[in-house]
Write an enzyme that holds these catalytic residues in place. Sequence first.
Site, PDB file in Angstrom:
ATOM      1  N   GLU A 143     -70.729  46.807  50.948  1.00 25.90           N
ATOM      2  CA  GLU A 143     -71.468  46.435  52.165  1.00 25.90           C
ATOM      3  C   GLU A 143     -70.759  46.907  53.437  1.00 25.90           C
ATOM      4  O   GLU A 143     -69.576  47.275  53.399  1.00 25.90           O
ATOM      5  CB  GLU A 143     -71.662  44.922  52.224  1.00 25.90           C
ATOM      6  N   LYS A 175     -65.919  30.846  50.950  1.00 25.65           N
ATOM      7  CA  LYS A 175     -64.913  30.186  51.773  1.00 25.65           C
ATOM      8  C   LYS A 175     -65.307  28.754  52.030  1.00 25.65           C
ATOM      9  O   LYS A 175     -66.488  28.438  52.053  1.00 25.65           O
ATOM     10  CB  LYS A 175     -64.899  30.843  53.149  1.00 25.65           C
TER      11      LYS A 175
HETATM   12  N1  PSU Z   1     -68.115  36.031  54.171  1.00 30.94           N
HETATM   13  C1  PSU Z   1     -66.943  36.670  54.257  1.00 30.94           C
HETATM   14  N2  PSU Z   1     -66.889  37.900  54.833  1.00 30.94           N
HETATM   15  C2  PSU Z   1     -68.007  38.520  55.312  1.00 30.94           C
HETATM   16  C3  PSU Z   1     -69.266  37.837  55.201  1.00 30.94           C
HETATM   17  C4  PSU Z   1     -69.263  36.608  54.621  1.00 30.94           C
HETATM   18  O1  PSU Z   1     -65.939  36.139  53.830  1.00 30.94           O
HETATM   19  O2  PSU Z   1     -67.912  39.636  55.846  1.00 30.94           O
HETATM   20  C5  PSU Z   1     -70.508  38.522  55.677  1.00 30.94           C
HETATM   21  C6  PSU Z   1     -71.279  39.137  54.504  1.00 30.94           C
HETATM   22  O3  PSU Z   1     -71.883  40.332  54.933  1.00 30.94           O
HETATM   23  C7  PSU Z   1     -72.348  38.096  54.227  1.00 30.94           C
HETATM   24  C8  PSU Z   1     -72.640  37.620  55.618  1.00 30.94           C
HETATM   25  O4  PSU Z   1     -73.497  38.618  53.588  1.00 30.94           O
HETATM   26  O5  PSU Z   1     -71.388  37.570  56.267  1.00 30.94           O
HETATM   27  C9  PSU Z   1     -73.320  36.273  55.639  1.00 30.94           C
HETATM   28  O6  PSU Z   1     -73.727  35.997  56.937  1.00 30.94           O
HETATM   29  P1  PSU Z   1     -74.654  34.733  57.221  1.00 30.94           P
HETATM   30  O7  PSU Z   1     -73.817  33.551  56.879  1.00 30.94           O
HETATM   31  O8  PSU Z   1     -75.004  34.827  58.665  1.00 30.94           O
HETATM   32  O9  PSU Z   1     -75.825  34.861  56.282  1.00 30.94           O
END
Ligand code: PSU
Length: 309
Positions: A30, A165
Amino acid sequence: MQSEALKQYLSIAPEVQEALDAGRPVVALESTIISHGMPYPKNVETALNVERIIREGGAVPATIAIIGGKMTVGCTREQIEYLGKRGLDVPKASRRDLPVLLARGEDGATTVTTTMIAAALAGIRVFATGGIGGVHRGAEVTMDISADLEELAQTPVLVICAGCKSILDIGLTLEYLETKGVPVLGWQTEEMPAFYTTHSGFRVDYRMETVEEVAAAFRAKTACGLNGGMLLTNPIPAQYAMDLDYINENIEAALRECSEKGIHGKQITPFLLDKIQKLTGGASLEANIQLVYNNAALGAKVARAMCEA
Ligand code: PSU
Ligand code: MN
């Protein structure tokens, strides 16, 4: 075969297409982790190392992003550099953002959700990353639940991550995945890893001992027409794991600041990641980088097992 209409919005690098056509292993990656998850230039260095690790593991890497209105599967080194340098100026693109960004010819950093979408369209079955989004703490009031969970429910890609996390409610995230029918597998562990630590206090659905077992489960799912993906959680290597109390204290502090500042919506996750990195003086960034490398290496192995069957 891709439809003519889709071709306008999907661009697959020749090396990736050739590997897919020949039935050789490909691992998707990604780009939100590059633009929004880590600071420049560490983000670019990490992204390029991840690609190298996948090649060394005998698979072809396909970093995915939206570039000039196309879902680009297999970014070039220059494109990775660009995504890393522009950082937060690249829009974070989840499912709801895709139609407008593509139609306008814009760029976008793909989250787990949109990386799964593009990978599935290209025919890639394995995707390695750091962490996924999930049910945020307090979601019973805010309804902040990442679109990543709905994507796992419907798009047939195996996602390898280091768990989620504790900025998230891990228990509720697992409940949601259960409701949606997403298998949560543990790589040589019974315990769901919690990103910076191997310990979360929650159990995965199934412990996997070999990549052949993982590939067999994915094959069974596909053969039976069960929609959706699977989650393979891979614990951070012990030597890079952080102290549980130390990281949790810092996560709590970051969460407090996030709510005091009234940060909301798609800014929450990048804000928390950045804050935790600052509070821990870079130790969490180093752990983050190492767990991504570990997931990339496992991704190459799983992708190979899937091709061998
Ligand atoms: N968690 C991490 N690192 C990240 C992300 C999440 O430890 O870079 C990123 C990923 O791309 C994940 C996104 O799909 O954040 C989720 O964002 P949201 O919670 O806004 O859906
Ligand atoms: Mn959200």
